[in-house]
Motif scaffolding. Structure first.
Motif, mmCIF file in Angstrom:
data_model
loop_
_atom_site.group_PDB
_atom_site.id
_atom_site.type_symbol
_atom_site.label_atom_id
_atom_site.label_comp_id
_atom_site.label_asym_id
_atom_site.label_seq_id
_atom_site.Cartn_x
_atom_site.Cartn_y
_atom_site.Cartn_z
ATOM 1 N N LEU A 9 0.836 -1.199 0.000
ATOM 2 C CA LEU A 9 0.000 0.000 0.000
ATOM 3 C C LEU A 9 0.874 1.253 0.000
ATOM 4 O O LEU A 9 0.703 2.149 -0.830
ATOM 5 N N THR A 50 3.190 1.836 -3.195
ATOM 6 C CA THR A 50 2.397 2.089 -4.386
ATOM 7 C C THR A 50 1.864 3.514 -4.384
ATOM 8 O O THR A 50 1.964 4.234 -5.378
ATOM 9 N N TYR A 51 1.327 3.935 -3.240
ATOM 10 C CA TYR A 51 0.726 5.270 -3.218
ATOM 11 C C TYR A 51 1.751 6.376 -3.081
ATOM 12 O O TYR A 51 1.549 7.480 -3.552
ATOM 13 N N ASN A 75 0.970 7.118 -12.326
ATOM 14 C CA ASN A 75 -0.074 6.861 -11.340
ATOM 15 C C ASN A 75 0.172 5.506 -10.676
ATOM 16 O O ASN A 75 0.905 4.670 -11.204
ATOM 17 N N PRO A 76 -0.430 5.303 -9.489
ATOM 18 C CA PRO A 76 -0.181 4.062 -8.731
ATOM 19 C C PRO A 76 -0.479 2.812 -9.545
ATOM 20 O O PRO A 76 0.242 1.817 -9.468
#
Ligand SMILES: Nc1ncnc2c1ncn2[C@@H]1O[C@H](COP(=O)(O)OP(=O)(O)OP(=O)(O)O)[C@@H](O)[C@H]1O
Ligand SMILES: [Mg+2]
Lengths: 266, 343
Positions: free
Chosen positions: A52, A55-56, A65-66
């Motif tokens: 999480l 990725t972000y 973008n993620p």
């Protein structure tokens, strides 16, 4: 009882006995995991948080973008998580060896390698959990590996095999170190640069040239590249061979070293 | 039962000419510059119980660990049934069971799992391992607790499981390092019975202990070890007689009589009498028992009333104190009567 034929006592343990003793010891390891599930904390929480988080945080910067970042980062996180889990193998081995039961293992007529091999084999379960969770979280976030299920499984297996081989290094530290914390310390010192100075999180061509040189010879970069090619594109590349060769060499060096040091402690 | 006793007796007789189960020659172990074991010689005949007796830090555990292949000696040799503990360690391990001073069982597993684990490691099939485990759990009164993790076991239960684990392979030689330390009297008696059963079946037992009566009760021969050296060796009786004669113990109705009684006793026996700390008793060595009536007659004539009277052989405690030199009470001469101190 006393009629036992004392002069037919064999001097060594056969290969088949060695294997079955190692598996019995691995079974003990699994029982322990079942009794103390909190030992699985690192391999359950880390894959979820890291996937999480990375990725972000990096997704937008690195890949726009993620979503687009997932094919790049999932293999990276997979390798980092599983390899880190193999450090814990060494730490736990150290803790285990300080317990009284290891005295009994030493006094039993079993292969010297069995207690070590058993612990390391049992820990492949931890690697498996980490692998499954990383893939699952990635999938939930929208990662669709183009290589197909078969190649994804293959990629997972490759990482687990390499982590097992690598865990012999940490087992070696575990055997020679005096405390569990020092095992953790030394191992992390080695592991941190290895995992971050690799192609795990960013494309290598964004790095300065001198760093690229290191990143490209870093064996973990080869492993990560192999996983990416397998999972994302279904490609079997030379990186697989390089990773496996590295794994075998590591094991051939460190398994005998670890066993020798373990025996010397006796 | 009858046949067992007979078997035991024939074992004991056979033991006289039995081969050596343990043979140690000038064993040495250094920890840094400290000589924890400093030239220990041991000879233990197969089929006997041998006691290693010594105070804290004497080197008992270190000696046992070297004999059990758990520690490498820094000097000397040791053989177990003829096999060298260093060069043929793997063979030695097939002939021994070790119950260390501290429990060597897996805390996270249950009693059953522990015994199964060791059984499987020793090459038993799953079925045989289970049967052996069940039998041993039964024998040691652990059947009810067999599926509980050891965390919840009492010290005595752990100790018994530990011994059970050493018996799985029915080894001909068993090392027991302080097997009854921390056990309540009942469990201790059970442990003694177990040890006697083992010997009856032909097993050789080397046990260490700080309990002198334990060595006295169980061991056929004893080595007294202090500061890493064997300072005396022999049967319990030999050791006891090495300290010398019996002693007279008198307890008086009236403590005020003690000083006067002391003079009378000393005069009659021709030896020094020692009042006990609480001041109601007198202890005096007796070299010639025919003089005892004189003592009693003289006391009666002086009008001193005796509430208790006894003649005691020296206890192993006294032997111990005499030999190790850590004297708690004054002892008599004759330390080297029957045994040869080796210091
Ligand atoms: N691993 C070790 N490192 C350093 N010194 C040690 C070690 N093991 C034992 N010693 C020292 O060696 C000496 C003998 O110890 P050992 O444990 O053999 O005594 P023991 O007779 O078993 O005593 P106890 O009755 O307390 O169990 C002691 O002085 C002890 O401090
Ligand atoms: Mg001890």
């Amino acid at each position: 009882m006393s009629n036992r034929a004392l002069d037919t006592v064999p001097a060594r343990v056969s290969a088949t006995s060695t294997l079955s003793q190692s598996l019995t010891m691995a079974y003990r390891g699994l029982l322990k995991v079942r009794r103390t599930p909190e030992q699985l904390f690192d391999v359950t929480v880390q894959p979820i948080i890291f996937t999480l988080m990375f990725t972000y945080i990096f997704g937008g910067a690195v890949s726009g973008n993620p979503q687009n970042y997932l094919p790049l980062v999932i293999p990276g996180i997979l390798v980092q998580t599983v390899i880190t889990a193999s450090v814990v193998t060494g730490v736990q081995l150290r803790e285990d060896m300080d317990k009284g039961v290891f005295d009994r293992f030493r006094s039993l007529p079993i292969a010297r390698i069995a207690p070590l091999a058993g612990a390391l084999i049992a820990d492949t379960v931890r690697y498996l959990i980490a692998t499954l969770l990383t893939f699952a979280v990635g999938f939930i976030m929208g990662w669709r590996p183009q290589g197909g299920a078969f190649h994804v499984v293959l990629a997972g297996l490759l990482v687990i095999v390499c982590a097992f081989a690598l865990s012999w290094i940490f087992a070696f530290f575990g055997v020679i170190a005096r405390t569990a914390t020092s095992v953790q310390g030394i191992s992390m010192l080695i592991l941190f640069p290895l995992t971050f100075l690799s192609n795990a999180y960013v494309p290598v061509n964004t790095m300065p040239k001198w760093l690229q040189a290191f990143v490209n010879i870093n064996p973990l970069s080869h492993l990560i590249a192999a996983v990416r090619d397998l999972a994302n594109r279904g490609l079997v590349t030379s990186d697989i061979a390089i990773s496996l060769a590295g794994a075998v060499i590591l094991m051939l060096v460190f398994a005998p070293l670890a066993v020798r040091m373990y025996m010397r402690k006796v | 039962m009858q046949t067992l006793t007979q078997a035991a007796r024939s074992q004991t007789t056979a033991a006289q000419g039995a081969p050596l189960a343990i043979e140690a020659h000038q064993l040495v172990k250094l920890f840094g510059r400290h000589r924890a074991v400093d030239g220990v010689d041991l000879q233990v005949r197969a089929g006997t119980v041998y006691g290693l007796l010594g105070p804290n830090g004497a080197g008992k555990t270190t000696t046992v660990r070297m004999l059990a292949t758990l520690l490498r000696p820094d000097g000397g040799q040791a053989r177990i049934f003829g096999y060298d503990v260093v060069k043929e360690a793997q063979r030695v391990r097939q002939l021994i069971g070790v119950t260390g001073q501290y429990a060597s069982v897996d805390e996270t597993l249950t009693a059953m799992e522990n015994l199964m684990l060791f059984g499987r490691l020793l090459g038993l099939s799953r079925r045989d391992a289970r049967q052996t485990a069940e039998r041993l759990l039964e024998q040691f009164g652990l059947t009810e607790a067999k599926n509980r993790p050891l965390r919840h076991f009492s010290g005595g239960m752990r100790r018994r499981l530990d011994l059970a684990a050493s018996l799985i392979a029915r080894p001909p030689l068993i090392f027991l390092d302080e097997p009854t330390t921390g056990l309540d009297p009942r469990t201790r008696a059970q442990m003694w019975d177990t040890i006697r059963d083992l010997v009856r079946e032909g097993t050789t037992v080397l046990l260490t202990t700080q309990y002198l009566d334990e060595a006295d009760q169980l061991a056929e021969r004893i080595a007294v070890i202090d500061r890493g050296r064997v300072i005396a060796e022999g049967t319990p009786d030999e050791l006891k007689s090495s300290v010398g004669q019996s002693s007279l113990h008198l307890t008086f109705q009236n403590p005020a009589d003690v000083p006067r009684a002391r003079e009378i006793v000393e005069a009659a026996l021709g030896a020094q009498a020692t009042p006990s700390p609480e001041g109601r008793r007198l202890i005096a060595p007796v070299s010639d028992t025919s003089r005892l009536p004189d003592v009693l007659v003289a006391l009666k004539a002086a009008g001193i009333e005796i509430s208790e009277l006894g003649v005691q052989k020296p206890t192993l405690d006294e032997v111990f104190l005499t030999l190790t030199g850590h004297n708690a009470e004054p002892t008599t001469e004759g330390e080297d009567a029957d045994v040869q101190p080796r210091a």
